[in-house]
Design a protein around this motif. Structure first.
Motif, PDB file in Angstrom:
ATOM      1  N   PHE A   1       5.039   7.967  -0.885  1.00  0.00           N
ATOM      2  CA  PHE A   1       6.008   7.086  -0.239  1.00  0.00           C
ATOM      3  C   PHE A   1       7.311   7.013  -1.031  1.00  0.00           C
ATOM      4  O   PHE A   1       8.401   6.892  -0.458  1.00  0.00           O
ATOM      5  CB  PHE A   1       5.409   5.689  -0.052  1.00  0.00           C
TER       6      PHE A   1
ATOM      7  N   PHE B   1       2.072   1.265   3.482  1.00  0.00           N
ATOM      8  CA  PHE B   1       1.344   1.562   2.249  1.00  0.00           C
ATOM      9  C   PHE B   1       0.236   0.538   2.023  1.00  0.00           C
ATOM     10  O   PHE B   1      -0.914   0.900   1.719  1.00  0.00           O
ATOM     11  CB  PHE B   1       2.311   1.570   1.066  1.00  0.00           C
TER      12      PHE B   1
ATOM     13  N   ALA C   1       1.987  10.156   5.163  1.00  0.00           N
ATOM     14  CA  ALA C   1       3.099   9.979   4.215  1.00  0.00           C
ATOM     15  C   ALA C   1       3.939  11.244   4.103  1.00  0.00           C
ATOM     16  O   ALA C   1       5.175  11.198   4.154  1.00  0.00           O
ATOM     17  CB  ALA C   1       2.553   9.578   2.846  1.00  0.00           C
TER      18      ALA C   1
ATOM     19  N   LEU D   1       7.836   0.735   4.940  1.00  0.00           N
ATOM     20  CA  LEU D   1       7.048   1.621   4.090  1.00  0.00           C
ATOM     21  C   LEU D   1       6.045   0.834   3.258  1.00  0.00           C
ATOM     22  O   LEU D   1       4.889   1.255   3.089  1.00  0.00           O
ATOM     23  CB  LEU D   1       7.973   2.432   3.174  1.00  0.00           C
TER      24      LEU D   1
ATOM     25  N   ARG E   1       9.326   9.850  -0.024  1.00  0.00           N
ATOM     26  CA  ARG E   1      10.038   9.588   1.236  1.00  0.00           C
ATOM     27  C   ARG E   1      11.329   8.809   0.994  1.00  0.00           C
ATOM     28  O   ARG E   1      12.372   9.109   1.610  1.00  0.00           O
ATOM     29  CB  ARG E   1       9.124   8.811   2.189  1.00  0.00           C
TER      30      ARG E   1
END
Length: 392
Positions: free
Chosen positions: A77, A100, A131, A96, A80
């Motif tokens: 993540f 998560f 992810a 996010l 990202r």
């Protein structure tokens, strides 16, 4: 130590190397925030290897197994977020964090399910696939995609898909009945090997994107004059040939500040720099779209005007001269004016650029000799073109 344990150790060291590489690149990259997020991503993900080793040697295994899952997923993540910074995309960090957290909660829920079953394997591997799929989608959303960007999309998509495949492979090959048994399984050896190869490839591709950006920026900086903000001689030469092949006519305008030495003598080098900076800003603002503007000497400038004939080029030069003659210069006393002289040449149909530059330079010299603050048109190219034909 088992083969899988050895690979976990190697993966940890590789991740630390990538962390240091990204931190080093961040010192030179304009995308330093993205590079630091990538460094953090590899640092956090590398903790999963430590936690997986602790699963085998420090009971109870459940906390370590969940921490291994969370650290690996957290690193993805963070990847990202870094990609969002790299490509200038908006990132909803709250979303996010929520995703998560939901995935970590899912891992806690399925922990006690029998391993080696789809009920456990697919829910465990799917968050990693999601992810990395989000990372691939983020790159896909970028407006400008080079070959390296497209390769990164494919690589992220393949890495994402491989986690789904791992879910089925864990059932077919057998991954042990407990988290501790996993490290001793043949599946763990293959899984860690494949994961290491793909993660290294992703890391190298991200490094490639950042390094290419640094190289491109350094190339641009090498072609820009820092004082005027215009192209320097190298930048002008590197670009003008590409415009010369377009359908003409084209014109060249050479410009030179008048009595520049006296400006330096009277107001110092700071005053001279101010005059050059102001003239460069004026040329940049006035130049038509597609024109090349460069500082090619101390106080000498050149404009290449594509698809512009002599009459339009002369009118343009006269407008520049009039503007410079009446405009004050920031940094110099209000009453000081620095005029400029111009030489204009239309480039002949088969005339080499250097010949046109020479004619424009002769016209500029004539404008200086005639009293400065003038625009002079160059002699026609007929004579030099004939000479060029004879030589060739």
């Amino acid at each position: 130590m088992s083969g899988a344990g050895f690979l976990l150790t190697v993966n940890f060291l590789i991740a630390q190397c990538f962390c240091m590489f990204f931190l080093a690149v961040s010192a030179r990259s304009r995308n330093r925030v993205a590079a630091r997020w990538f460094a953090g991503a590899f640092a956090v993900a590398s903790l999963a290897t430590i936690f997986e080793l602790l699963v085998a040697y420090v009971p109870p295994p459940k906390p370590w197994a969940i921490l291994a899952f969370a650290s690996m997923l957290g690193g993805m993540f963070m990847l990202r977020v870094g990609i969002g910074h790299l490509y200038g995309l908006k990132t909803n960090r709250a979303a996010l964090v929520a995703i998560f957290s939901a995935f970590v909660a899912l891992d806690v829920m399925i922990y006690d399910l029998p391993r080696g079953t789809l009920e456990h394997a697919l829910p465990y591997q799917t968050p990693f696939a999601v992810a990395l799929g989000m990372c691939a989608w983020a790159v896909w959303q970028a407006r400008v995609k080079s070959f390296v960007d497209r390769a990164l999309i494919v690589l992220l998509a393949v890495t994402s898909a491989h986690f789904i495949v791992k879910g089925f492979a864990a059932v077919l090959a057998g991954s042990g009945t407990t988290a501790k048994d996993y490290l001793a399984s043949q599946f763990a050896l293959v899984s860690q090997s494949m994961g290491a190869v793909l993660i290294v490839a992703v890391g190298l591709m991200l490094l490639c994107v950042l390094v290419l950006e640094i190289v491109a920026e350094e190339k641009v900086n090498a072609e820009i004059d820092p004082l005027s903000g215009l192209l320097n001689r190298r930048g002008f030469d590197n670009r003008v040939d590409g415009l010369m092949i377009e359908q003409g006519p084209h014109s060249i305008v050479l410009c030179d500040l008048d009595h520049f030495k006296s400006v330096n003598d009277t107001h110092g080098h700071q005053g001279g720099d101010a005059a050059i900076r102001a003239f460069g800003e004026m040329l940049h603002a006035a130049a038509p779209q597609g024109a090349l503007v460069a500082r090619i000497g101390g106080e000498e400038f050149v404009l290449f005007l594509p698809r512009t004939g002599r009459d339009a080029a002369l009118l343009f030069a006269h407008a520049l001269r009039a503007t410079r003659a009446v405009s004050p210069i920031p940094g110099l006393p209000p009453g000081v004016r620095v005029t400029s002289s111009f030489g204009v040449a239309e480039i002949g149909q088969i005339e080499p650029l250097r010949f046109a530059m020479r004619r424009a330079d002769d016209a500029l010299y004539a404008a200086k000799a005639a009293g400065r603050d003038r625009v002079h048109e160059a002699e026609p190219p007929a004579v030099v073109v004939e000479a060029f034909k004879i030589v060739n």
